[in-house]
Every structure is written in structure tokens, then in C-alpha cells.
Design a protein around this motif. Sequence first.
Motif, mmCIF file in Angstrom:
data_model
loop_
_atom_site.group_PDB
_atom_site.id
_atom_site.type_symbol
_atom_site.label_atom_id
_atom_site.label_comp_id
_atom_site.label_asym_id
_atom_site.label_seq_id
_atom_site.Cartn_x
_atom_site.Cartn_y
_atom_site.Cartn_z
ATOM 1 N N GLY A 1 25.645 22.462 46.040
ATOM 2 C CA GLY A 1 26.246 23.319 45.043
ATOM 3 C C GLY A 1 26.045 22.854 43.617
ATOM 4 N N HIS A 2 25.431 21.675 43.427
ATOM 5 C CA HIS A 2 25.211 21.132 42.090
ATOM 6 C C HIS A 2 23.719 21.146 41.766
ATOM 7 C CE1 HIS A 2 25.313 18.539 38.584
ATOM 8 N NE2 HIS A 2 26.635 18.529 38.628
ATOM 9 N N PRO A 3 23.331 21.717 40.619
ATOM 10 C CA PRO A 3 21.898 21.818 40.273
ATOM 11 C C PRO A 3 21.161 20.483 40.297
ATOM 12 C CG PRO A 3 23.211 23.162 38.796
ATOM 13 C CD PRO A 3 24.188 22.372 39.615
ATOM 14 N N LYS A 4 21.820 19.405 39.819
ATOM 15 C CA LYS A 4 21.144 18.105 39.807
ATOM 16 C C LYS A 4 20.896 17.602 41.231
ATOM 17 C CE LYS A 4 22.655 16.499 35.259
ATOM 18 N NZ LYS A 4 23.356 15.419 34.506
ATOM 19 N N CYS A 5 21.831 17.893 42.124
ATOM 20 C CA CYS A 5 21.638 17.498 43.528
ATOM 21 C C CYS A 5 20.507 18.296 44.160
ATOM 22 C CB CYS A 5 22.935 17.702 44.308
ATOM 23 S SG CYS A 5 24.283 16.622 43.786
ATOM 24 N N VAL A 6 20.379 19.565 43.785
ATOM 25 C CA VAL A 6 19.271 20.382 44.281
ATOM 26 C C VAL A 6 17.943 19.804 43.794
ATOM 27 C CG1 VAL A 6 18.218 22.671 44.279
ATOM 28 C CG2 VAL A 6 20.702 22.452 44.413
ATOM 29 N N ASP A 7 17.923 19.337 42.544
ATOM 30 C CA ASP A 7 16.710 18.693 42.015
ATOM 31 C C ASP A 7 16.366 17.463 42.836
ATOM 32 O OD1 ASP A 7 16.540 20.590 40.017
ATOM 33 O OD2 ASP A 7 17.510 19.344 38.498
ATOM 34 N N ASN A 8 17.394 16.669 43.177
ATOM 35 C CA ASN A 8 17.160 15.487 44.021
ATOM 36 C C ASN A 8 16.598 15.889 45.381
ATOM 37 O OD1 ASN A 8 18.168 13.756 42.071
ATOM 38 N ND2 ASN A 8 20.215 13.671 42.945
ATOM 39 N N ASN A 9 17.170 16.947 45.960
ATOM 40 C CA ASN A 9 16.703 17.412 47.267
ATOM 41 C C ASN A 9 15.251 17.872 47.206
ATOM 42 O OD1 ASN A 9 19.157 16.882 48.480
ATOM 43 N ND2 ASN A 9 19.906 18.990 48.320
ATOM 44 N N GLU A 10 14.876 18.531 46.099
ATOM 45 C CA GLU A 10 13.494 18.988 45.947
ATOM 46 C C GLU A 10 12.533 17.805 45.892
ATOM 47 O OE1 GLU A 10 13.540 21.437 42.491
ATOM 48 O OE2 GLU A 10 14.095 23.259 43.603
ATOM 49 N N ILE A 11 12.934 16.750 45.194
ATOM 50 C CA ILE A 11 12.094 15.546 45.113
ATOM 51 C C ILE A 11 11.945 14.913 46.491
ATOM 52 C CG2 ILE A 11 11.964 13.199 44.192
ATOM 53 C CD1 ILE A 11 13.383 14.258 41.679
ATOM 54 N N CYS A 12 13.064 14.809 47.215
ATOM 55 C CA CYS A 12 13.017 14.232 48.564
ATOM 56 C C CYS A 12 12.151 15.075 49.496
ATOM 57 C CB CYS A 12 14.427 14.106 49.127
ATOM 58 S SG CYS A 12 15.465 12.880 48.301
ATOM 59 N N ALA A 13 12.243 16.409 49.348
ATOM 60 C CA ALA A 13 11.436 17.304 50.190
ATOM 61 C C ALA A 13 9.954 17.119 49.905
ATOM 62 C CB ALA A 13 11.853 18.752 49.947
ATOM 63 N N LYS A 14 9.595 16.946 48.622
ATOM 64 C CA LYS A 14 8.191 16.736 48.254
ATOM 65 C C LYS A 14 7.682 15.411 48.791
ATOM 66 C CE LYS A 14 8.302 19.573 44.074
ATOM 67 N NZ LYS A 14 8.224 19.578 42.573
ATOM 68 N N MET A 15 8.536 14.388 48.728
ATOM 69 C CA MET A 15 8.142 13.086 49.276
ATOM 70 C C MET A 15 7.937 13.185 50.778
ATOM 71 S SD MET A 15 10.718 10.610 47.102
ATOM 72 C CE MET A 15 10.193 9.126 47.974
ATOM 73 N N MET A 16 8.824 13.926 51.436
ATOM 74 C CA MET A 16 8.725 14.095 52.885
ATOM 75 C C MET A 16 7.460 14.863 53.246
ATOM 76 S SD MET A 16 10.514 13.360 55.646
ATOM 77 C CE MET A 16 10.504 13.832 57.379
ATOM 78 N N SER A 17 7.060 15.801 52.388
ATOM 79 C CA SER A 17 5.887 16.629 52.684
ATOM 80 C C SER A 17 4.599 15.824 52.708
ATOM 81 C CB SER A 17 5.771 17.757 51.652
ATOM 82 O OG SER A 17 5.487 17.235 50.366
ATOM 83 N N LYS A 18 4.646 14.603 52.167
ATOM 84 C CA LYS A 18 3.461 13.745 52.169
ATOM 85 C C LYS A 18 3.278 13.024 53.500
ATOM 86 C CE LYS A 18 3.742 12.934 47.172
ATOM 87 N NZ LYS A 18 3.866 11.903 46.099
ATOM 88 N N SER A 19 4.271 13.175 54.389
ATOM 89 C CA SER A 19 4.166 12.532 55.696
ATOM 90 C C SER A 19 2.996 13.107 56.485
ATOM 91 C CB SER A 19 5.461 12.727 56.499
ATOM 92 O OG SER A 19 6.556 12.158 55.835
ATOM 93 N N GLU A 20 2.469 12.296 57.360
ATOM 94 C CA GLU A 20 1.311 12.690 58.155
ATOM 95 C C GLU A 20 1.642 13.844 59.100
ATOM 96 O OE1 GLU A 20 -1.813 10.681 61.372
ATOM 97 O OE2 GLU A 20 -0.017 9.605 60.686
ATOM 98 N N ASN A 21 0.776 14.861 59.125
ATOM 99 C CA ASN A 21 0.887 15.967 60.084
ATOM 100 C C ASN A 21 2.218 16.709 60.003
ATOM 101 O OD1 ASN A 21 -1.689 15.504 61.239
ATOM 102 N ND2 ASN A 21 -0.845 13.844 62.474
ATOM 103 N N LEU A 22 2.650 17.008 58.782
ATOM 104 C CA LEU A 22 3.898 17.744 58.620
ATOM 105 C C LEU A 22 3.619 19.243 58.541
ATOM 106 C CD1 LEU A 22 6.906 16.857 58.248
ATOM 107 C CD2 LEU A 22 6.621 17.329 55.834
ATOM 108 N N ASN A 23 2.593 19.679 59.221
ATOM 109 C CA ASN A 23 2.165 21.071 59.088
ATOM 110 C C ASN A 23 3.111 22.067 59.740
ATOM 111 O OD1 ASN A 23 1.213 19.806 61.522
ATOM 112 N ND2 ASN A 23 0.062 21.663 61.965
ATOM 113 N N LYS A 24 3.942 21.618 60.666
ATOM 114 C CA LYS A 24 4.852 22.541 61.349
ATOM 115 C C LYS A 24 6.306 22.395 60.907
ATOM 116 C CE LYS A 24 2.400 23.812 65.539
ATOM 117 N NZ LYS A 24 2.530 23.994 67.005
ATOM 118 N N VAL A 25 6.519 21.647 59.832
ATOM 119 C CA VAL A 25 7.870 21.472 59.302
ATOM 120 C C VAL A 25 7.887 21.940 57.854
ATOM 121 C CG1 VAL A 25 9.755 19.876 58.828
ATOM 122 C CG2 VAL A 25 8.294 19.526 60.826
#
Length: 288
Positions: free
Chosen positions: A45-69
Motif C-alpha cells: 500500500g506504500h509507493p516506496k515499498c512498491v518501488d522496492n518490490n519492483e527492484i526485487c522482481a527485476k533482480m529475480m528476473s535475472k535468475s536462470e530459466n525464469l521463463n515460466k515465472v
Amino acid sequence: GQAGLAGLAMAAASLLLEGHAVGDNRKSMKGVSKMKPLNVILTDGHPKCVDNNEICAKMMSKSENLNKVQIEARLLLWDSSSKGADACRQMNKTVGDLAMDQSDNTGPSESNCEGQSITANISADEGLYQLCLSSDCVHFQEFHDGLFATIARTMVVSGIALLCQPKRGTSLPNFMALVDAVNVSEVDGSINNDGIQCSKTNGGKVEARGPLFQMNLFEDFDTKVSAMHTTLLSESKTTMKNVPNAKRSSQYDPNRHRPLLLVLQKLRLYDEDLDGGLARHHVKMRDM
């Protein structure tokens, strides 16, 4: 907190089940059937926390073979009013669009816990999420009706919500009391001898509604957590005798520190007017 850790951990676990893990993990998961595409939406519910979540999601997207997540971050406020209903419709539309796109690319549509399609005849007014993870959220007691409505609006029927948090005084019991109140409350003065909640349709016909959620609370849901609780409690009792009152707040306190697992399974469609009205009324009367 502020990192969407529970959702990201679930996405990481899905990689193991997909057989994409490396080293010993790959060997340990050998033979496990592949999962269907997984959509993870991290909300706050907090914009800054959403920004943090977006950064974490981008970092996670760099994981190997994350094509189905597919991992996304969204701003979502717990609100039992019509404004909150609109926000939940948008959340349902988000996962519905993702599921439809994946269905077009991979063939068969996604299904819920009972094997029913969740992409055919999609309606944003009905919940589409199969699993909801809530991390230490029920202590915001003034938003209990909003949290309850948000879960109910976004969950697919037969879907499961896992809420993990300490008891924290009356916060957890009060939230559970809210769920019970909606499950068993009388609607429009009509309730049968078996305690089944009823409501009148537009044609004046009375139909059985039944409880909205099946609810269970687990204290010992993980052997490691339970063992740690026992150890910390024993150590706390031993050291507490020599700790000044001013410093005791930093010691282990099960009321504030021991995680408990509340499991909700949605049993029927959520009624915005009846269920939402009951939730708001319960919180209003409780807080008077």
C-alpha cells in the motif's frame, strides 16, 4: 518486510519444481513433474515499498530459466469500499490478462484447485488468484475489513490464503472473529434452523449462502520454527530474571515474535453488498 519476500520465495521454489535448480538441488528434484506458468503479483500500500518490490522482481528476473515465472509489483490498498472493489477488479484483470496470454502461447488454460478453468469466461468481478500470501498484516486492526474484503475479492473459489503473523495482543483473534462473523451472521433476518446463512435474490427467492471461508489456525506448522520457539522461550525464561524491566521488550516474546499460520480457503463467491456490509458493520461495532 517491504521486499515481497514470501512471493519471491514461492517463485524461487517453482524453479526447483521446474527442474531448473543447480547442483545438488537439481538432483533432489529429479523426477518432479513440471509446473504450469506461474504469475506472482507483489502488492503493497506504500509507493516506496512498491518501488522496492519492483527492484526485487527485476533482480529475480535475472535468475536462470525464469521463463515460466512472471513477477510484477502493484500498489494495492486494503479498502472495503467501492473504491477498493475497483482496485481488486484491476488486480483480477491483471492476472486474467497474463493467464490468457500464456494460454494462447502454451495451449490449455490455467485451472483452479478443483481443475476448473480460470481463463475461460474471465470476469474481473470474480477472484482469480489461487494462492494469497500475507506476511504480518493483521496487526493493522483499523483495516481488518479492508484486508478481509481484498482477500475475498481476489481469491478464486477453492483458493487458499496463508496469513503468517504473531498473535500480537488482540489483533489476530479479532481478525479471526471478523471471519467468523461473516461466516455465520444472519443476513436480512433470514437464517435457517441449520445455521445456514441465507439471502433473498432479485426474484424474492431465498437461497442458502453458507460460510465464505473455511478457517484453521496452526501453531506448530513447521518443525524448525516450533523447535526455535521452544529454545528461545526456555532461554528467555532463564535470562529474564536478570534483565531490567526497561530492557525486557528486546527479549523473546511469543505474543510479538512467534509466527502463527492462519489458513483461509474460499468456499463460495464473495457478495460485495452482503459480505462486505457484514465485515464493515462488525469492525464498526467492535471499535465503538
